[in-house]
Design a protein around this motif. Structure first.
Motif, short mmCIF file in Angstrom:
data_model
loop_
_atom_site.label_atom_id
_atom_site.label_comp_id
_atom_site.label_asym_id
_atom_site.label_seq_id
_atom_site.Cartn_x
_atom_site.Cartn_y
_atom_site.Cartn_z
N VAL A 1 28.80 48.07 62.24
CA VAL A 1 28.25 49.30 62.82
C VAL A 1 29.35 50.34 62.87
O VAL A 1 30.53 50.03 62.68
CB VAL A 1 27.65 49.05 64.22
CG1 VAL A 1 26.49 48.07 64.15
CG2 VAL A 1 28.71 48.53 65.19
N LYS A 2 28.99 51.60 63.14
CA LYS A 2 29.96 52.69 63.03
C LYS A 2 31.20 52.49 63.91
O LYS A 2 32.32 52.72 63.47
CB LYS A 2 29.28 54.02 63.39
CG LYS A 2 28.54 54.64 62.22
CD LYS A 2 28.05 56.04 62.57
CE LYS A 2 27.40 56.70 61.36
NZ LYS A 2 26.91 58.06 61.68
N ASP A 3 30.99 52.08 65.17
CA ASP A 3 32.15 51.90 66.05
C ASP A 3 33.09 50.83 65.52
O ASP A 3 34.32 50.98 65.59
CB ASP A 3 31.69 51.54 67.46
CG ASP A 3 31.12 52.72 68.22
OD1 ASP A 3 31.19 53.86 67.70
OD2 ASP A 3 30.60 52.51 69.33
N GLY A 4 32.52 49.76 65.00
CA GLY A 4 33.35 48.71 64.42
C GLY A 4 34.06 49.18 63.16
O GLY A 4 35.26 48.90 62.96
N MET A 5 33.34 49.91 62.32
CA MET A 5 33.95 50.42 61.08
C MET A 5 35.06 51.42 61.38
O MET A 5 36.07 51.46 60.68
CB MET A 5 32.86 51.05 60.22
CG MET A 5 31.84 50.04 59.69
SD MET A 5 32.47 49.08 58.31
CE MET A 5 32.17 50.25 56.97
N GLN A 6 34.89 52.23 62.44
CA GLN A 6 35.94 53.16 62.82
C GLN A 6 37.18 52.41 63.28
O GLN A 6 38.31 52.77 62.92
CB GLN A 6 35.44 54.09 63.92
CG GLN A 6 36.43 55.20 64.27
CD GLN A 6 36.69 56.14 63.10
OE1 GLN A 6 35.77 56.78 62.61
NE2 GLN A 6 37.94 56.19 62.64
N ALA A 7 36.97 51.36 64.07
CA ALA A 7 38.11 50.55 64.51
C ALA A 7 38.81 49.88 63.33
O ALA A 7 40.03 49.74 63.31
CB ALA A 7 37.64 49.49 65.52
N LEU A 8 38.03 49.48 62.33
CA LEU A 8 38.60 48.90 61.12
C LEU A 8 39.40 49.95 60.35
O LEU A 8 40.53 49.70 59.91
CB LEU A 8 37.49 48.31 60.24
CG LEU A 8 37.88 47.75 58.88
CD1 LEU A 8 38.95 46.68 59.00
CD2 LEU A 8 36.64 47.18 58.18
N GLN B 1 38.11 50.28 52.51
CA GLN B 1 36.68 50.34 52.22
C GLN B 1 35.90 50.92 53.41
O GLN B 1 34.94 51.65 53.23
CB GLN B 1 36.16 48.95 51.87
CG GLN B 1 36.67 48.44 50.53
CD GLN B 1 36.44 46.95 50.35
OE1 GLN B 1 36.40 46.18 51.31
NE2 GLN B 1 36.30 46.52 49.10
N ALA B 2 36.34 50.58 54.62
CA ALA B 2 35.68 51.13 55.81
C ALA B 2 35.87 52.63 55.88
O ALA B 2 34.92 53.39 56.18
CB ALA B 2 36.24 50.47 57.07
N ALA B 3 37.07 53.10 55.63
CA ALA B 3 37.35 54.54 55.66
C ALA B 3 36.50 55.28 54.64
O ALA B 3 35.99 56.39 54.91
CB ALA B 3 38.83 54.79 55.42
N GLU B 4 36.31 54.68 53.48
CA GLU B 4 35.50 55.32 52.43
C GLU B 4 34.02 55.32 52.78
O GLU B 4 33.29 56.25 52.43
CB GLU B 4 35.73 54.59 51.10
CG GLU B 4 37.14 54.76 50.54
CD GLU B 4 37.41 53.88 49.33
OE1 GLU B 4 36.54 53.01 49.03
OE2 GLU B 4 38.47 54.01 48.72
N ALA B 5 33.55 54.27 53.48
CA ALA B 5 32.13 54.14 53.78
C ALA B 5 31.68 54.94 55.00
O ALA B 5 30.52 55.33 55.11
CB ALA B 5 31.79 52.66 54.00
N LEU B 6 32.59 55.23 55.91
CA LEU B 6 32.24 55.84 57.19
C LEU B 6 31.51 57.18 57.08
O LEU B 6 30.53 57.39 57.81
CB LEU B 6 33.49 56.02 58.05
CG LEU B 6 33.77 54.89 59.05
CD1 LEU B 6 35.14 55.07 59.68
CD2 LEU B 6 32.69 54.84 60.12
N PRO B 7 31.91 58.11 56.21
CA PRO B 7 31.23 59.41 56.18
C PRO B 7 29.73 59.34 55.92
O PRO B 7 28.98 60.19 56.39
CB PRO B 7 31.96 60.15 55.05
CG PRO B 7 33.31 59.54 55.01
CD PRO B 7 33.08 58.08 55.31
N ASP B 8 29.28 58.33 55.17
CA ASP B 8 27.87 58.19 54.84
C ASP B 8 27.18 57.05 55.58
O ASP B 8 26.04 56.70 55.25
CB ASP B 8 27.72 57.98 53.32
CG ASP B 8 28.29 59.12 52.51
OD1 ASP B 8 28.07 60.29 52.90
OD2 ASP B 8 28.97 58.86 51.49
N ARG B 9 27.84 56.52 56.59
CA ARG B 9 27.29 55.36 57.30
C ARG B 9 26.07 55.77 58.10
O ARG B 9 26.10 56.73 58.87
CB ARG B 9 28.35 54.77 58.23
CG ARG B 9 28.11 53.32 58.63
CD ARG B 9 28.33 52.41 57.47
NE ARG B 9 28.12 51.02 57.83
CZ ARG B 9 27.87 50.08 56.95
NH1 ARG B 9 27.79 50.40 55.68
NH2 ARG B 9 27.70 48.83 57.32
#
Length: 331
Positions: free
Chosen positions: A267-274, A321-329
């Protein structure tokens, strides 16, 4: 998102029914869970009992269902929140049976103890669809289909990453389990344990944090007080991992460096932490099940055959990969 065993149809069914959706405050024990059953015309009345609102993943899952099962898509939705209690779900399902809903769907709080109420739905001629979590029953005719992720595989993927990166280093690992008796907690633990079996990574403690951030923080605080030199945390979901981060930081340690963290959900919060380096690896569990549920409900009402098990194809993410995916999550 691709599916391994199911392709969505673009078909939609016209409807003029009103959407009925209960809030979490109404709960599954409300005497009128919304809807009067047996929607007229082409409208499909569907009663859905959700586990609760314990995590960001669950909130995204609920939104997907409520945004999809609308009057524009041909549904009259009755929604109830079980607040993490099996007895609330059983009461909600019985309410949906009494209302004569066309379809009943739910995400089971735990795996066992469903046969009696599912037999009641079967006797009433109401098809049941399981979402996200499966049930443990010897009679799979009690439900039409299961839609969700392969939790064992998710655990294996998380364990494989740990084994590939830390085998040979005599690492000490703690595990934050999901709700006791729930399918994801049981399966993710099993898959992870199989993946690290035979390595020199030592599991020193494992307790439930109930899939909540507060639970993850509390249990992690206990781990840190009880064990010296914890190297890795495996959390069954992002929220517990985020709670663990709070506990680790409060102890004066750096999450992602002093203590490695691996979670499941994305989820977004987890991906941001990653992306920030506080979590080291995440295995995805896609919550966007609304479209699949809508399509399967239409098929079972039409008397068409459906796949018994529809498995979501999930991804895995490292920091880049998380940083790349976050803008369109989306979740």
């Amino acid at each position: 998102m691709k599916r391994k065993t199911f392709l969505r149809s673009a078909a939609a069914v016209a409807s003029v029914a009103a959407v009925v959706a209960l809030s979490a405050c109404g709960g599954a024990d409300s005497p009128d869970a919304g809807g009067d059953g047996g929607g007229g015309g082409d409208t499909i009345s569907i009663g859905f009992s959700q586990v609760g609102a314990e995590s960001g993943w669950r909130a995204a899952n609920t939104k997907s269902i409520q945004d999809t099962l609308t009057e524009e898509n041909g549904f009259k939705l009755s929604f109830s929140d079980a607040q993490q209690k099996q007895e609330n779900q059983i009461q909600a399902i019985r309410s949906y049976i009494a209302q004569g809903q066309d379809v009943i769907a739910f995400s089971p709080v735990v795996e066992t103890g469903w046969d009696a109420v599912l037999q009641e739905a079967q006797a009433a001629g109401i098809p049941v669809i399981l979402t996200d979590r499966a049930v443990d029953t010897e009679d799979d005719s009690l439900y039409e289909s299961f839609i969700g992720s392969d939790f064992v595989l998710e655990g294996e993927r998380a364990g494989n990453w740990v084994a590939e990166n830390f085998d040979g280093e005599s690492m000490k690992l703690v595990e934050l389990q999901g709700t006791t008796g729930s399918a994801p907690a049981i399966d993710r633990k099993e898959g992870f344990a199989a993946a690290i079996d035979g390595t020199d990574i030592e599991l020193v403690d494992s307790q439930t944090g109930d899939f909540t951030r507060a639970g993850g923080k509390q249990v992690m605080e206990g781990f840190l007080n009880s064990h010296n030199d914890i190297d890795i945390v495996f959390a069954h979901n992002d929220d517990m991992g985020l709670g663990a981060i709070e506990a680790i930081e409060a102890a004066g340690l750096t999450p992602g460096e002093d203590v490695k963290i691996v979670t499941i959900d994305a989820v977004k919060d987890g991906m941001q932490a990653l992306a920030d380096g506080k979590i080291n690896y995440i295995v995805e569990c896609n919550p966007m099940l609304g479209e699949d549920l809508a399509e399967i409900a239409k098929k079972v009402v039409a008397g068409e055959e459906v796949e018994k098990r529809i498995v979501v194809e999930d991804a895995e993410f490292d920091q880049q990969q998380a940083a790349e995916a976050l803008p369109d999550r989306l979740y």
